[in-house]
Design a protein around this motif. Structure first.
Motif, PDB file in Angstrom:
ATOM      1  N   GLY A 128       0.805  -1.216   0.000  1.00 16.01           N
ATOM      2  CA  GLY A 128       0.000   0.000   0.000  1.00 16.01           C
ATOM      3  C   GLY A 128       0.835   1.261   0.000  1.00 16.01           C
ATOM      4  O   GLY A 128       1.930   1.310   0.580  1.00 16.01           O
ATOM      5  N   SER A 129       0.322   2.294  -0.645  1.00 11.82           N
ATOM      6  CA  SER A 129       0.978   3.603  -0.595  1.00 11.82           C
ATOM      7  C   SER A 129       0.759   4.205   0.790  1.00 11.82           C
ATOM      8  O   SER A 129      -0.048   3.718   1.588  1.00 11.82           O
ATOM      9  CB  SER A 129       0.383   4.524  -1.655  1.00 11.82           C
ATOM     10  OG  SER A 129      -0.981   4.809  -1.364  1.00 11.82           O
ATOM     11  N   GLN A 130       1.471   5.289   1.085  1.00 11.94           N
ATOM     12  CA  GLN A 130       1.289   5.944   2.379  1.00 11.94           C
ATOM     13  C   GLN A 130      -0.145   6.443   2.531  1.00 11.94           C
ATOM     14  O   GLN A 130      -0.732   6.361   3.613  1.00 11.94           O
ATOM     15  CB  GLN A 130       2.274   7.097   2.530  1.00 11.94           C
ATOM     16  CG  GLN A 130       2.284   7.695   3.936  1.00 11.94           C
ATOM     17  CD  GLN A 130       3.345   8.762   4.119  1.00 11.94           C
ATOM     18  OE1 GLN A 130       3.421   9.708   3.328  1.00 11.94           O
ATOM     19  NE2 GLN A 130       4.167   8.623   5.145  1.00 11.94           N
ATOM     20  N   GLY A 131      -0.719   6.940   1.440  1.00 11.56           N
ATOM     21  CA  GLY A 131      -2.099   7.400   1.465  1.00 11.56           C
ATOM     22  C   GLY A 131      -3.064   6.263   1.759  1.00 11.56           C
ATOM     23  O   GLY A 131      -4.014   6.430   2.530  1.00 11.56           O
ATOM     24  N   GLN A 132      -2.839   5.101   1.162  1.00 12.65           N
ATOM     25  CA  GLN A 132      -3.697   3.944   1.409  1.00 12.65           C
ATOM     26  C   GLN A 132      -3.555   3.451   2.852  1.00 12.65           C
ATOM     27  O   GLN A 132      -4.533   3.037   3.472  1.00 12.65           O
ATOM     28  CB  GLN A 132      -3.365   2.827   0.426  1.00 12.65           C
ATOM     29  CG  GLN A 132      -3.828   3.094  -0.990  1.00 12.65           C
ATOM     30  CD  GLN A 132      -3.381   2.020  -1.960  1.00 12.65           C
ATOM     31  OE1 GLN A 132      -2.254   1.527  -1.902  1.00 12.65           O
ATOM     32  NE2 GLN A 132      -4.272   1.643  -2.860  1.00 12.65           N
ATOM     33  N   GLN A 133      -2.346   3.515   3.373  1.00 13.18           N
ATOM     34  CA  GLN A 133      -2.132   3.108   4.764  1.00 13.18           C
ATOM     35  C   GLN A 133      -2.846   4.049   5.719  1.00 13.18           C
ATOM     36  O   GLN A 133      -3.453   3.610   6.700  1.00 13.18           O
ATOM     37  CB  GLN A 133      -0.628   3.063   5.065  1.00 13.18           C
ATOM     38  CG  GLN A 133       0.098   1.932   4.345  1.00 13.18           C
ATOM     39  CD  GLN A 133       1.608   2.014   4.494  1.00 13.18           C
ATOM     40  OE1 GLN A 133       2.154   3.046   4.893  1.00 13.18           O
ATOM     41  NE2 GLN A 133       2.301   0.921   4.171  1.00 13.18           N
ATOM     42  N   ARG A 134      -2.817   5.336   5.440  1.00  9.70           N
ATOM     43  CA  ARG A 134      -3.506   6.311   6.282  1.00  9.70           C
ATOM     44  C   ARG A 134      -5.024   6.125   6.201  1.00  9.70           C
ATOM     45  O   ARG A 134      -5.726   6.219   7.213  1.00  9.70           O
ATOM     46  CB  ARG A 134      -3.125   7.734   5.869  1.00  9.70           C
ATOM     47  CG  ARG A 134      -1.694   8.120   6.217  1.00  9.70           C
ATOM     48  CD  ARG A 134      -1.408   9.559   5.839  1.00  9.70           C
ATOM     49  NE  ARG A 134      -0.007   9.898   6.084  1.00  9.70           N
ATOM     50  CZ  ARG A 134       0.488  10.250   7.263  1.00  9.70           C
ATOM     51  NH1 ARG A 134      -0.322  10.327   8.309  1.00  9.70           N
ATOM     52  NH2 ARG A 134       1.763  10.536   7.409  1.00  9.70           N
ATOM     53  N   THR A 135      -5.525   5.874   4.999  1.00 11.95           N
ATOM     54  CA  THR A 135      -6.961   5.665   4.818  1.00 11.95           C
ATOM     55  C   THR A 135      -7.414   4.400   5.543  1.00 11.95           C
ATOM     56  O   THR A 135      -8.482   4.368   6.155  1.00 11.95           O
ATOM     57  CB  THR A 135      -7.318   5.563   3.327  1.00 11.95           C
ATOM     58  OG1 THR A 135      -6.949   6.769   2.672  1.00 11.95           O
ATOM     59  CG2 THR A 135      -8.811   5.335   3.134  1.00 11.95           C
ATOM     60  N   THR A 136      -6.591   3.364   5.484  1.00 12.04           N
ATOM     61  CA  THR A 136      -6.917   2.121   6.183  1.00 12.04           C
ATOM     62  C   THR A 136      -6.972   2.348   7.690  1.00 12.04           C
ATOM     63  O   THR A 136      -7.900   1.894   8.369  1.00 12.04           O
ATOM     64  CB  THR A 136      -5.880   1.028   5.855  1.00 12.04           C
ATOM     65  OG1 THR A 136      -5.885   0.778   4.443  1.00 12.04           O
ATOM     66  CG2 THR A 136      -6.195  -0.262   6.598  1.00 12.04           C
ATOM     67  N   ALA A 137      -5.980   3.059   8.236  1.00 11.21           N
ATOM     68  CA  ALA A 137      -5.951   3.347   9.677  1.00 11.21           C
ATOM     69  C   ALA A 137      -7.157   4.184  10.085  1.00 11.21           C
ATOM     70  O   ALA A 137      -7.784   3.923  11.118  1.00 11.21           O
ATOM     71  CB  ALA A 137      -4.654   4.059  10.040  1.00 11.21           C
ATOM     72  N   LEU A 138      -7.503   5.187   9.263  1.00 10.14           N
ATOM     73  CA  LEU A 138      -8.651   6.039   9.563  1.00 10.14           C
ATOM     74  C   LEU A 138      -9.948   5.233   9.501  1.00 10.14           C
ATOM     75  O   LEU A 138     -10.807   5.349  10.386  1.00 10.14           O
ATOM     76  CB  LEU A 138      -8.704   7.200   8.576  1.00 10.14           C
ATOM     77  CG  LEU A 138      -9.887   8.166   8.704  1.00 10.14           C
ATOM     78  CD1 LEU A 138      -9.924   8.795  10.084  1.00 10.14           C
ATOM     79  CD2 LEU A 138      -9.811   9.257   7.624  1.00 10.14           C
TER      80      LEU A 138
END
Length: 373
Positions: free
Chosen positions: A284-294
């Motif tokens: 995952g990209s950093q954006g995808q990782q952040r979206t997953t955490a959120l």
């Protein structure tokens, strides 16, 4: 569920504080190192009897003092509850309506909180132990039985590991004792695994909806529970998990003795977060990782409401600065008129206009609180 009044004595840099909170959004405003996170931490400790920042209770007590006290008045649908945590040299006491509780399982769950901080990205990016701790912390608030099972499991796990180490060095094995303790750990472990599977499935449902909205239906988020137990059977039961778990312990007994530790069980399990069937941690990209955490954090709100009948309290520790405008807007929209929320920040820029109701703003300066009128 909301906390109406909080009283702190000798907690961190708060000597003596009594504050009443807004039922909606409460903004804790101040420069760094003034006590914003300490205040959030106090609510977390009041809920879970422990800190998310330290395992040493002495660090929670302000300098030159021997004790600290936290009190909170919690308002629920069915009435009010008074909670109290006393910290001292002899340990801690947890009280519900002024009565000391002998067991954590009778205290935890009276106040449910969800903490979201920048480091929570490690739930997606970090080690399996972080994800196990995430499950145990959140699921224990939802289910007192889950909390009891994990407490007993950890106790028996320590006993079994100590015995395996003893056999490792002495080469003397008590087959009957090892069989008994293996059955005990399999009994509690199978219940933990079954509960995790059940609650993760529900959490996945809510997280999928949130993730889909943020990604504008471009991606699908799924969870995968990783365990040594065979999960291929659609009619999975606690008994089947127990049988498979015990077989793993029995068949690998010599291997465990050689290594001096228990190699199978929920203490070694993990969760994978997948976007379109690809591991977010690895691909995952950093954006995808952040979206997953959120998505994961916001899904807890609905899961707790579903399981307990009460919305939890949301603690946002400097998290808005870590999110781009789109994710920040989605977060703020998700909490509007829904959950009592506490937000720490050094600036109000770009925040208040996104909130449906005017938030209560508290200025914090070196452990002193003042409310903006």
């Amino acid at each position: 569920m909301r906390i109406t009044t909080l009283k702190l004595s000798n907690f961190r840099n708060y000597e003596n504080v009594c504050v009443e909170f807004n039922p909606g959004v409460n903004v804790l405003l101040g420069n760094n190192a003034q006590g914003k996170t300490n205040l959030l931490e106090s609510i977390y400790v009041l809920a879970l009897t422990k800190s998310h920042r330290t395992a040493n209770n002495k660090e929670l007590i302000s300098w030159h003092n021997d004790y600290a006290q936290l009190k909170g008045l919690i308002q629920k649908r069915l009435g009010n509850t008074n909670l109290e945590i006393d910290l001292g040299k002899k340990g801690k006491k947890a009280k519900v309506n002024y009565i000391e509780q002998a067991k954590l399982s009778s205290y935890i769950g009276n106040l449910n909180v969800i903490l979201f901080a920048p480091e929570d990205l490690s739930i997606v990016k970090g080690s399996p132990s972080i994800r196990r701790r995430f499950m145990d912390t959140e699921f224990s608030q939802i289910s007192s039985q889950y909390l009891y099972n994990t407490t007993q499991y950890k106790k028996i796990l320590r006993q079994r590991n100590n015995y395996l180490k003893k056999v490792q060095y002495s080469h003397k094995k008590d087959e009957i004792y090892l069989e008994v303790i293996s059955k005990q750990i399999a009994a509690f472990g199978s219940k933990i695994i079954f509960s995790r599977l059940n609650l993760l499935k529900k959490l996945e449902h809510w997280a999928q909806n949130i993730h889909s909205e943020i990604s504008q239906n471009a991606e699908k988020l799924t969870f995968k529970y990783l365990t040594s137990v065979n999960l291929d059977d659609n009619g999975l039961t606690t008994d089947k998990i127990y049988s498979d778990f015990l077989n793993s312990l029995t068949n690998n007994q010599n291997k465990e003795i050689h290594q001096g530790t228990t190699l199978y069980g929920p203490h070694r399990d993990d969760v994978q977060f997948l976007i379109d069937e690809r591991n977010v941690q690895t691909f995952g990209s950093q954006g995808q990782q952040r979206t997953t955490a959120l998505s994961l954090k916001l899904s807890e709100i609905d899961l707790m409401k579903q399981e307990t009948g009460e919305y939890p309290i949301l603690l946002l520790d400097d998290v808005l600065s870590e999110l781009d405008d789109g994710r920040q807007t989605h977060l703020l929209n998700a909490i509007k008129n829904k959950v009592q929320t506490f937000i720490t920040t050094t600036s109000l820029n770009g925040m208040t206009q996104d909130l449906a109701e005017k938030p209560a703003i508290f200025n914090i300066d070196n452990g002193n609180l003042s409310k903006n009128n």
